[in-house]
Design a protein around this motif. Structure first.
Motif, mmCIF file in Angstrom:
data_model
loop_
_atom_site.group_PDB
_atom_site.id
_atom_site.type_symbol
_atom_site.label_atom_id
_atom_site.label_comp_id
_atom_site.label_asym_id
_atom_site.label_seq_id
_atom_site.Cartn_x
_atom_site.Cartn_y
_atom_site.Cartn_z
ATOM 1 N N LYS A 1 34.680 -16.066 -11.070
ATOM 2 C CA LYS A 1 34.211 -17.342 -10.510
ATOM 3 C C LYS A 1 33.614 -18.210 -11.609
ATOM 4 N N ASP A 2 32.828 -19.175 -11.210
ATOM 5 C CA ASP A 2 32.187 -20.120 -12.115
ATOM 6 C C ASP A 2 31.349 -19.412 -13.190
ATOM 7 N N PHE A 3 30.736 -18.302 -12.815
ATOM 8 C CA PHE A 3 29.927 -17.509 -13.742
ATOM 9 C C PHE A 3 30.748 -17.115 -14.966
ATOM 10 N N GLY A 4 31.972 -16.679 -14.741
ATOM 11 C CA GLY A 4 32.848 -16.262 -15.839
ATOM 12 C C GLY A 4 33.164 -17.398 -16.783
ATOM 13 N N GLU A 5 33.379 -18.583 -16.239
ATOM 14 C CA GLU A 5 33.640 -19.760 -17.070
ATOM 15 C C GLU A 5 32.411 -20.100 -17.922
ATOM 16 N N LYS A 6 31.237 -20.007 -17.327
ATOM 17 C CA LYS A 6 29.997 -20.283 -18.063
ATOM 18 C C LYS A 6 29.760 -19.250 -19.160
ATOM 19 N N MET A 7 30.147 -17.996 -18.895
ATOM 20 C CA MET A 7 29.953 -16.940 -19.889
ATOM 21 C C MET A 7 30.716 -17.229 -21.179
ATOM 22 N N MET B 1 22.160 -18.427 -15.715
ATOM 23 C CA MET B 1 23.462 -18.090 -15.137
ATOM 24 C C MET B 1 23.334 -16.969 -14.107
ATOM 25 N N VAL B 2 22.566 -15.941 -14.450
ATOM 26 C CA VAL B 2 22.392 -14.811 -13.538
ATOM 27 C C VAL B 2 21.600 -15.254 -12.307
ATOM 28 N N SER B 3 20.601 -16.087 -12.502
ATOM 29 C CA SER B 3 19.798 -16.595 -11.395
ATOM 30 C C SER B 3 20.654 -17.408 -10.423
ATOM 31 N N GLU B 4 21.509 -18.265 -10.957
ATOM 32 C CA GLU B 4 22.409 -19.045 -10.104
ATOM 33 C C GLU B 4 23.353 -18.129 -9.316
ATOM 34 N N ALA B 5 23.869 -17.107 -9.980
ATOM 35 C CA ALA B 5 24.756 -16.159 -9.291
ATOM 36 C C ALA B 5 23.995 -15.420 -8.197
ATOM 37 N N ASN B 6 22.750 -15.069 -8.478
ATOM 38 C CA ASN B 6 21.965 -14.335 -7.496
ATOM 39 C C ASN B 6 21.581 -15.204 -6.301
#
Length: 120
Positions: A43-49, A85-90
């Motif tokens: 998802k978006d998290f992967g793109e941000k990573m 990033m982790v906070s947004e995913a959580n």
């Protein structure tokens, strides 16, 4: 062996050292389920990573994101971005594993220490 990604804090990063040994106990690692991590990365998290400054196996090998099958070193300069990033995913997933990861990142920020990531 469980299918997980592990994160810990390196008390003293050794420049030029090749971090190749699997030593999660040494760095007091916490685990994030591999299936959850795969879903996040798709998802978006992967793109941000892909914009997270890291190092693959040693401090002389700049990298972006996390080495899926290897060892990644995450410098203090990247911690706030990673925490956000982790906070947004959580916010979406609300898992104990992501909560623990946020605590681990926050601890590294307070201590100004590197994080280590062991891929699957």
């Amino acid at each position: 062996m469980p299918y997980i990604h592990e994160f810990g804090i390196v008390v003293c990063i050794e420049k030029d050292k090749e971090y190749v040994d699997y030593e999660p106990e040494k760095y007091n690692c916490i685990g994030v389920d591999g299936d959850l991590f795969d879903e996040l990365m798709s998802k978006d998290f992967g793109e941000k990573m892909l914009h997270l400054d890291t190092f693959a196996h040693n401090t002389n090998r700049p990298y972006k994101s996390l080495a899926y099958f290897g060892i990644t070193l995450i410098p203090p300069s990247s911690h706030k971005q990673f925490l956000n990033m982790v906070s947004e995913a959580n916010d979406e997933y609300k898992t104990e594993e992501l909560e623990e990861l946020m605590k681990k990142i926050a601890e590294a920020i307070i201590e100004d220490r590197w994080l280590i990531h062991y891929g699957v």
